[in-house]
Design a protein around this motif. Sequence first.
Motif, mmCIF file in Angstrom:
data_model
loop_
_atom_site.group_PDB
_atom_site.id
_atom_site.type_symbol
_atom_site.label_atom_id
_atom_site.label_comp_id
_atom_site.label_asym_id
_atom_site.label_seq_id
_atom_site.Cartn_x
_atom_site.Cartn_y
_atom_site.Cartn_z
ATOM 1 N N SER A 1 0.841 -1.195 0.000
ATOM 2 C CA SER A 1 0.000 0.000 0.000
ATOM 3 C C SER A 1 0.875 1.244 0.000
ATOM 4 C CB SER A 1 -0.905 0.013 1.237
ATOM 5 O OG SER A 1 -0.121 0.075 2.418
ATOM 6 N N PHE A 2 0.277 2.378 -0.339
ATOM 7 C CA PHE A 2 0.983 3.660 -0.301
ATOM 8 C C PHE A 2 0.880 4.237 1.107
ATOM 9 C CE2 PHE A 2 0.219 3.170 -4.815
ATOM 10 C CZ PHE A 2 1.410 3.621 -5.362
ATOM 11 N N ARG A 3 2.040 4.705 1.615
ATOM 12 C CA ARG A 3 2.091 5.191 2.985
ATOM 13 C C ARG A 3 3.020 6.389 3.096
ATOM 14 N NH1 ARG A 3 1.380 0.962 7.625
ATOM 15 N NH2 ARG A 3 -0.290 -0.304 6.764
ATOM 16 N N ASP A 4 2.990 7.025 4.286
ATOM 17 C CA ASP A 4 3.896 8.130 4.594
ATOM 18 C C ASP A 4 4.994 7.616 5.521
ATOM 19 O OD1 ASP A 4 2.119 9.697 3.190
ATOM 20 O OD2 ASP A 4 1.114 10.466 4.975
ATOM 21 N N PHE A 5 6.244 7.917 5.166
ATOM 22 C CA PHE A 5 7.382 7.535 5.996
ATOM 23 C C PHE A 5 8.101 8.807 6.451
ATOM 24 C CE2 PHE A 5 6.474 3.856 3.423
ATOM 25 C CZ PHE A 5 6.665 2.779 4.288
ATOM 26 N N VAL A 6 8.196 8.995 7.759
ATOM 27 C CA VAL A 6 8.824 10.189 8.317
ATOM 28 C C VAL A 6 10.324 10.158 8.012
ATOM 29 C CG1 VAL A 6 9.218 11.547 10.395
ATOM 30 C CG2 VAL A 6 7.093 10.236 10.139
ATOM 31 N N LEU A 7 10.833 11.234 7.411
ATOM 32 C CA LEU A 7 12.223 11.246 6.960
ATOM 33 C C LEU A 7 13.217 11.108 8.111
ATOM 34 C CD1 LEU A 7 12.258 13.942 4.127
ATOM 35 C CD2 LEU A 7 12.258 11.464 3.911
ATOM 36 N N THR A 8 12.915 11.697 9.251
ATOM 37 C CA THR A 8 13.856 11.638 10.368
ATOM 38 C C THR A 8 13.937 10.245 10.990
ATOM 39 O OG1 THR A 8 12.077 12.510 11.761
ATOM 40 C CG2 THR A 8 13.744 14.078 10.991
ATOM 41 N N ARG A 9 13.037 9.342 10.618
ATOM 42 C CA ARG A 9 13.067 7.972 11.132
ATOM 43 C C ARG A 9 13.788 7.014 10.183
ATOM 44 N NH1 ARG A 9 6.795 7.514 13.354
ATOM 45 N NH2 ARG A 9 6.918 9.279 14.807
ATOM 46 N N ILE A 10 14.268 7.541 9.067
ATOM 47 C CA ILE A 10 15.024 6.728 8.112
ATOM 48 C C ILE A 10 16.505 6.913 8.383
ATOM 49 C CG2 ILE A 10 15.537 6.330 5.669
ATOM 50 C CD1 ILE A 10 12.757 7.423 5.017
ATOM 51 N N SER A 11 17.211 5.828 8.669
ATOM 52 C CA SER A 11 18.626 5.922 9.032
ATOM 53 C C SER A 11 19.569 5.419 7.948
ATOM 54 C CB SER A 11 18.894 5.161 10.337
ATOM 55 O OG SER A 11 18.464 3.816 10.222
ATOM 56 N N LYS A 12 19.041 4.756 6.919
ATOM 57 C CA LYS A 12 19.894 4.257 5.842
ATOM 58 C C LYS A 12 19.080 4.116 4.568
ATOM 59 C CE LYS A 12 23.106 0.507 4.656
ATOM 60 N NZ LYS A 12 23.690 -0.781 5.098
ATOM 61 N N VAL A 13 19.677 4.469 3.441
ATOM 62 C CA VAL A 13 19.001 4.363 2.150
ATOM 63 C C VAL A 13 19.950 3.740 1.135
ATOM 64 C CG1 VAL A 13 17.897 5.604 0.241
ATOM 65 C CG2 VAL A 13 17.573 6.401 2.586
ATOM 66 N N VAL A 14 19.477 2.720 0.445
ATOM 67 C CA VAL A 14 20.230 2.112 -0.653
ATOM 68 C C VAL A 14 19.313 2.061 -1.870
ATOM 69 C CG1 VAL A 14 21.405 0.054 -1.518
ATOM 70 C CG2 VAL A 14 21.653 0.717 0.890
ATOM 71 N N ILE A 15 19.750 2.684 -2.955
ATOM 72 C CA ILE A 15 18.952 2.675 -4.192
ATOM 73 C C ILE A 15 19.142 1.334 -4.894
ATOM 74 C CG2 ILE A 15 18.563 3.775 -6.426
ATOM 75 C CD1 ILE A 15 19.672 6.355 -5.231
ATOM 76 N N LYS A 16 18.041 0.700 -5.247
ATOM 77 C CA LYS A 16 18.090 -0.604 -5.905
ATOM 78 C C LYS A 16 17.962 -0.435 -7.418
ATOM 79 C CE LYS A 16 16.515 -4.149 -3.831
ATOM 80 N NZ LYS A 16 15.635 -5.204 -3.267
ATOM 81 N N ASP A 17 18.717 -1.210 -8.153
ATOM 82 C CA ASP A 17 18.708 -1.107 -9.612
ATOM 83 C C ASP A 17 17.717 -2.099 -10.211
ATOM 84 O OD1 ASP A 17 19.397 -0.119 -12.073
ATOM 85 O OD2 ASP A 17 21.095 -1.496 -12.339
ATOM 86 N N THR A 18 16.481 -2.012 -9.761
ATOM 87 C CA THR A 18 15.422 -2.878 -10.275
ATOM 88 C C THR A 18 14.245 -2.015 -10.701
ATOM 89 O OG1 THR A 18 14.578 -3.159 -8.013
ATOM 90 C CG2 THR A 18 16.063 -4.869 -8.860
ATOM 91 N N PRO A 19 13.514 -2.446 -11.732
ATOM 92 C CA PRO A 19 12.372 -1.649 -12.204
ATOM 93 C C PRO A 19 11.205 -1.710 -11.231
ATOM 94 C CG PRO A 19 12.466 -3.733 -13.374
ATOM 95 C CD PRO A 19 13.708 -3.670 -12.527
ATOM 96 N N ILE A 20 10.367 -0.698 -11.270
ATOM 97 C CA ILE A 20 9.161 -0.711 -10.431
ATOM 98 C C ILE A 20 7.990 -1.220 -11.264
ATOM 99 C CG2 ILE A 20 10.025 1.180 -9.018
ATOM 100 C CD1 ILE A 20 8.125 3.041 -10.433
ATOM 101 N N GLU A 21 7.040 -1.823 -10.604
ATOM 102 C CA GLU A 21 5.867 -2.350 -11.289
ATOM 103 C C GLU A 21 4.790 -1.275 -11.395
ATOM 104 O OE1 GLU A 21 4.606 -6.170 -9.847
ATOM 105 O OE2 GLU A 21 6.613 -6.637 -9.105
ATOM 106 N N SER A 22 3.877 -1.465 -12.329
ATOM 107 C CA SER A 22 2.874 -0.430 -12.621
ATOM 108 C C SER A 22 2.026 -0.073 -11.407
ATOM 109 C CB SER A 22 1.974 -0.880 -13.775
ATOM 110 O OG SER A 22 1.300 -2.090 -13.449
ATOM 111 N N HIS A 23 1.669 -1.056 -10.583
ATOM 112 C CA HIS A 23 0.809 -0.767 -9.420
ATOM 113 C C HIS A 23 1.558 -0.011 -8.331
ATOM 114 C CE1 HIS A 23 2.783 -4.469 -8.031
ATOM 115 N NE2 HIS A 23 2.469 -4.090 -6.811
ATOM 116 N N GLU A 24 2.885 0.115 -8.473
ATOM 117 C CA GLU A 24 3.692 0.829 -7.491
ATOM 118 C C GLU A 24 3.943 2.277 -7.896
ATOM 119 O OE1 GLU A 24 6.321 -3.159 -6.271
ATOM 120 O OE2 GLU A 24 7.092 -1.707 -7.723
ATOM 121 N N GLU A 25 3.451 2.684 -9.051
ATOM 122 C CA GLU A 25 3.688 4.027 -9.564
ATOM 123 C C GLU A 25 2.776 5.058 -8.896
ATOM 124 O OE1 GLU A 25 3.172 3.756 -13.745
ATOM 125 O OE2 GLU A 25 5.020 2.594 -14.072
#
Length: 303
Positions: free
Chosen positions: A183-207
């Motif tokens: 589902s689509f949700r809100d994620f508070v930026l200050t609660r994110i401690s690590k980010v790794v960009i994945k080199d995989t395509p997104i599916e249409s329902h995730e757009e």
Amino acid sequence: MGSLQKTKEQAVDLNSLSFAQKQRLSFIDFSLLFKGAVSRKKLTTKFEMGMANATRDLAVYKELAPSNMEFDQKERTYFQAKTFKPLFNYDARQTMAKLSNKISDGFHGVLETPFPVDAPYQLNVPDIFIVAKIVQAILKQKPISIIYTSLSSGSKAREIIPHTIVDNGLRWHVRAFDKKTESFRDFVLTRISKVVIKDTPIESHEEEINDHQWVRMIDLQIVPHPNNIKEPKAIMMDYGMVDGVLELKVRAALAGYLLRRWNVDCTPDATLKGAEYQLWLKNSIALYGAKNLVIAPGYTENE
């Protein structure tokens, strides 16, 4: 966007650079940090300069920060290197404000004139480097792996597909598709401690287009509170109301934040008491079907 920070690698005399050149170097640095890439063409378009001048600026930046970018011959573009470290210092509050206003350059130096404008501080400010990675992922339309700390389950790894960073007036969050809950949700930026960009395509329902709460627009009619305000004209002037009504068009996903921020009474009969409730939502029925309204003052789903 920030002030220059000198490193041991630098051979160029920073004091010899003109303010205009520092602005162009700031744009290069900003583009690499938040977009992950920069090109000669972007420089020539942004600053209305010749290709030779753009080449010279990129060479100067390369000399100042040799480990920050790698050139892709095929795409004729400089990409952010894994060893990237910003050439400029970035003030988190100023940078977030500029990002939200679509400002992508602007070196802060002694030549700039400060404006006599101030605002209350936010209590929390996101990590600029976390934000940068998320912005890159959004521009590239890629999923990200994050370490997210929630109030209910603590710190855990999540995979999300972000599409928009939002300032809801109290804190910053990213709107994203959550693989775990589908589902689509809100994620508070200050609660994110690590980010790794994945080199995989997104599916249409995730757009983003399938985030129905995001694409749905709600028409709100906000008026002076009929029971708590003795002089409604003052409130009309505060909010620039026309014929006693402030008409707003807001995303369903953001309606709750707006109504809470401005303490808008969302009860059908304007029954909330207190000096903080100076506004009333005249057409609370418009909220039907919108989610995240538990924070909207006085609103109940059975209305």
